[in-house]
Design a protein around this motif. Structure first.
Motif, short mmCIF file in Angstrom:
data_model
loop_
_atom_site.label_atom_id
_atom_site.label_comp_id
_atom_site.label_asym_id
_atom_site.label_seq_id
_atom_site.Cartn_x
_atom_site.Cartn_y
_atom_site.Cartn_z
N THR A 4 -4.06 0.92 -5.30
CA THR A 4 -5.42 1.04 -4.80
C THR A 4 -5.45 2.15 -3.75
OG1 THR A 4 -5.78 -1.31 -5.15
CG2 THR A 4 -7.29 -0.21 -3.68
N GLU A 5 -6.40 3.04 -3.90
CA GLU A 5 -6.58 4.13 -2.95
C GLU A 5 -7.29 3.60 -1.71
OE1 GLU A 5 -5.51 7.32 -3.30
OE2 GLU A 5 -4.61 6.79 -5.22
N GLU A 6 -7.08 4.26 -0.58
CA GLU A 6 -7.76 3.87 0.64
C GLU A 6 -9.26 3.90 0.42
OE1 GLU A 6 -8.27 5.40 5.24
OE2 GLU A 6 -6.55 6.07 4.08
N GLY A 7 -9.93 2.84 0.87
CA GLY A 7 -11.37 2.75 0.74
C GLY A 7 -11.84 2.06 -0.53
N GLN A 8 -10.94 1.88 -1.52
CA GLN A 8 -11.32 1.16 -2.72
C GLN A 8 -11.33 -0.34 -2.47
OE1 GLN A 8 -8.40 2.54 -5.60
NE2 GLN A 8 -10.04 3.57 -6.72
N LYS A 9 -12.18 -1.04 -3.18
CA LYS A 9 -12.27 -2.49 -3.05
C LYS A 9 -11.11 -3.13 -3.82
CE LYS A 9 -15.40 -6.35 -3.58
NZ LYS A 9 -16.74 -6.78 -3.96
N ALA A 10 -10.38 -4.00 -3.15
CA ALA A 10 -9.27 -4.71 -3.80
C ALA A 10 -9.82 -5.78 -4.72
CB ALA A 10 -8.37 -5.34 -2.74
N LYS A 11 -9.10 -6.05 -5.80
CA LYS A 11 -9.48 -7.12 -6.71
C LYS A 11 -9.18 -8.47 -6.04
CE LYS A 11 -8.64 -4.43 -10.84
NZ LYS A 11 -7.89 -4.31 -12.07
#
Length: 67
Positions: A4-11
């Protein structure tokens, strides 16, 4: 789960914490910011150093409403 890239919402996921308690990410996020870290095991000096740093910062994290 992929990177996951910084700023992306985690599942969302449910997992056991270090105390053996079931914890759900989105449930925790509904209470405030969350620091999520992955701990390989006690043999990893990098993981242990990171956890010690978080432990020192825990009062500040909690004061800001985080966990």
């Amino acid at each position: 789960m992929g990177i996951t890239e910084e700023g992306q919402k985690a599942k969302d996921f449910t997992h056991m914490n270090a105390l053996g308690e079931t914890v759900n990410l989105y449930d925790e996020l509904s209470k405030g910011p969350v620091i999520l870290t992955f701990y390989r095991c006690g043999w990893c000096p990098f993981c242990n150093t990171q956890l010690k740093a978080y432990q020192k910062l825990l009062p500040e994290i909690e004061a800001l409403g985080g966990s």
